[in-house]
Design a protein around this motif. Structure first.
Motif, PDB file in Angstrom:
ATOM      1  N   ASP A   1      12.839  64.551  -7.974  1.00  0.00           N
ATOM      2  CA  ASP A   1      11.885  65.646  -7.816  1.00  0.00           C
ATOM      3  C   ASP A   1      10.562  65.136  -7.245  1.00  0.00           C
ATOM      4  O   ASP A   1       9.978  65.743  -6.347  1.00  0.00           O
ATOM      5  CB  ASP A   1      11.656  66.315  -9.168  1.00  0.00           C
TER       6      ASP A   1
ATOM      7  N   SER B   1      10.810  64.287  -3.681  1.00  0.00           N
ATOM      8  CA  SER B   1      11.018  65.500  -2.888  1.00  0.00           C
ATOM      9  C   SER B   1       9.843  66.457  -2.945  1.00  0.00           C
ATOM     10  O   SER B   1       9.979  67.632  -2.564  1.00  0.00           O
ATOM     11  CB  SER B   1      12.279  66.215  -3.394  1.00  0.00           C
ATOM     12  N   TYR B   2       8.701  65.995  -3.390  1.00  0.00           N
ATOM     13  CA  TYR B   2       7.570  66.877  -3.698  1.00  0.00           C
ATOM     14  C   TYR B   2       7.264  67.854  -2.567  1.00  0.00           C
ATOM     15  O   TYR B   2       7.116  69.055  -2.794  1.00  0.00           O
ATOM     16  CB  TYR B   2       6.331  66.028  -4.015  1.00  0.00           C
ATOM     17  N   ASP B   3       7.155  67.374  -1.335  1.00  0.00           N
ATOM     18  CA  ASP B   3       6.776  68.228  -0.203  1.00  0.00           C
ATOM     19  C   ASP B   3       7.936  68.518   0.746  1.00  0.00           C
ATOM     20  O   ASP B   3       7.722  69.005   1.857  1.00  0.00           O
ATOM     21  CB  ASP B   3       5.644  67.572   0.592  1.00  0.00           C
TER      22      ASP B   3
ATOM     23  N   LYS C   1       8.079  72.256   2.061  1.00  0.00           N
ATOM     24  CA  LYS C   1       6.840  73.014   2.253  1.00  0.00           C
ATOM     25  C   LYS C   1       6.816  73.787   3.573  1.00  0.00           C
ATOM     26  O   LYS C   1       6.210  74.871   3.658  1.00  0.00           O
ATOM     27  CB  LYS C   1       5.618  72.111   2.148  1.00  0.00           C
TER      28      LYS C   1
ATOM     29  N   THR D   1      18.044  64.026  -2.770  1.00  0.00           N
ATOM     30  CA  THR D   1      16.885  64.752  -2.287  1.00  0.00           C
ATOM     31  C   THR D   1      17.363  66.010  -1.564  1.00  0.00           C
ATOM     32  O   THR D   1      18.523  66.112  -1.166  1.00  0.00           O
ATOM     33  CB  THR D   1      16.055  63.899  -1.323  1.00  0.00           C
TER      34      THR D   1
ATOM     35  N   SER E   1      12.119  72.067  -5.217  1.00  0.00           N
ATOM     36  CA  SER E   1      11.247  71.763  -4.085  1.00  0.00           C
ATOM     37  C   SER E   1      10.814  73.037  -3.366  1.00  0.00           C
ATOM     38  O   SER E   1       9.672  73.138  -2.893  1.00  0.00           O
ATOM     39  CB  SER E   1      11.946  70.811  -3.108  1.00  0.00           C
TER      40      SER E   1
ATOM     41  N   ARG F   1       8.285  75.032  -5.747  1.00  0.00           N
ATOM     42  CA  ARG F   1       6.963  74.403  -5.725  1.00  0.00           C
ATOM     43  C   ARG F   1       6.214  74.770  -4.444  1.00  0.00           C
ATOM     44  O   ARG F   1       5.033  75.098  -4.468  1.00  0.00           O
ATOM     45  CB  ARG F   1       7.106  72.886  -5.832  1.00  0.00           C
TER      46      ARG F   1
END
Length: 203
Positions: free
Chosen positions: A40, A43-45, A48, A88, A109, A112
């Protein structure tokens, strides 16, 4: 939701680097969650640039679009025997298949990137097998808990479980104590506790 959404996802979600690394060698739920949280974080961004394509007319429509996108583009496949693989979003998308862990990281992801507060929920269905569970995302929205579980064939429903554990991922405010809900889960699936966990990460 656009008909070409799968093509857009492959264009805009951070691609898979193809690297694999053994992260954990013990076999309890906390170790599995630790690996999921690492995936996680990596894979934060990742989603987006893609996530805005899933926005609907309201929040519930948007969340249903997230559920439908993953369900329609990623085929549920159990991990090989004696392995737990956490991928990911780009790796999951490029392979087009995953189990509940990698599906959940992909959903997370996207959630978020869309600005939703959510947790990863592990549901335990049988007291006799306390190390077997199923993981998915739940979103807190105006006092309501909405289930986003693409393994399940119905949006916003979950099977009654004897215990839930909720985990706050990176970048989410978290929900604290979430009311337990009972719903119809027509295809309950569990993942086995095994000896090796593999995390596919981007180069």
């Amino acid at each position: 939701m656009r008909k070409d959404i799968g093509t857009l996802a492959k264009r805009y979600i951070t691609p898979c680097g193809g690297a694999a690394e053994v992260m954990v060698k013990s076999g309890d739920v906390d170790d599995i969650i630790s690996v999921i949280m690492q995936a996680d974080k990596i894979s934060y961004d990742a989603a987006k640039e893609f996530a805005p394509f899933l926005r609907g007319s309201n929040d519930r429509a948007t969340l249903k679009n997230v559920w439908r996108f993953v369900r329609e583009n990623i085929r549920y496949v159990r991990d090989p025997e004696h392995e737990e693989v956490v991928k990911t979003p780009g790796c999951t998308l490029s392979e087009g298949k995953a189990d509940c862990k990698s599906m959940t990281v992909l959903v997370g992801s996207i959630l978020r990137a869309l600005g939703y507060d959510f947790v990863y929920r592990v549901a335990f269905y049988d007291k006799r097998t306390p190390q077997q569970g199923h993981i998915y995302s739940v979103v807190h929205l105006d006092g309501e808990v909405i289930v986003v579980d693409p393994v399940h064939d119905t949006f916003d429903e979950e099977l009654h479980a004897w215990k839930f554990n909720d985990y706050t991922p990176a970048g989410s405010a978290g929900l604290g104590s979430i009311p337990r809900r009972t719903g119809l889960f027509s295809n309950p699936l569990t993942w086995a506790v095994v000896a090796a966990f593999i995390l596919l990460i981007n180069d």
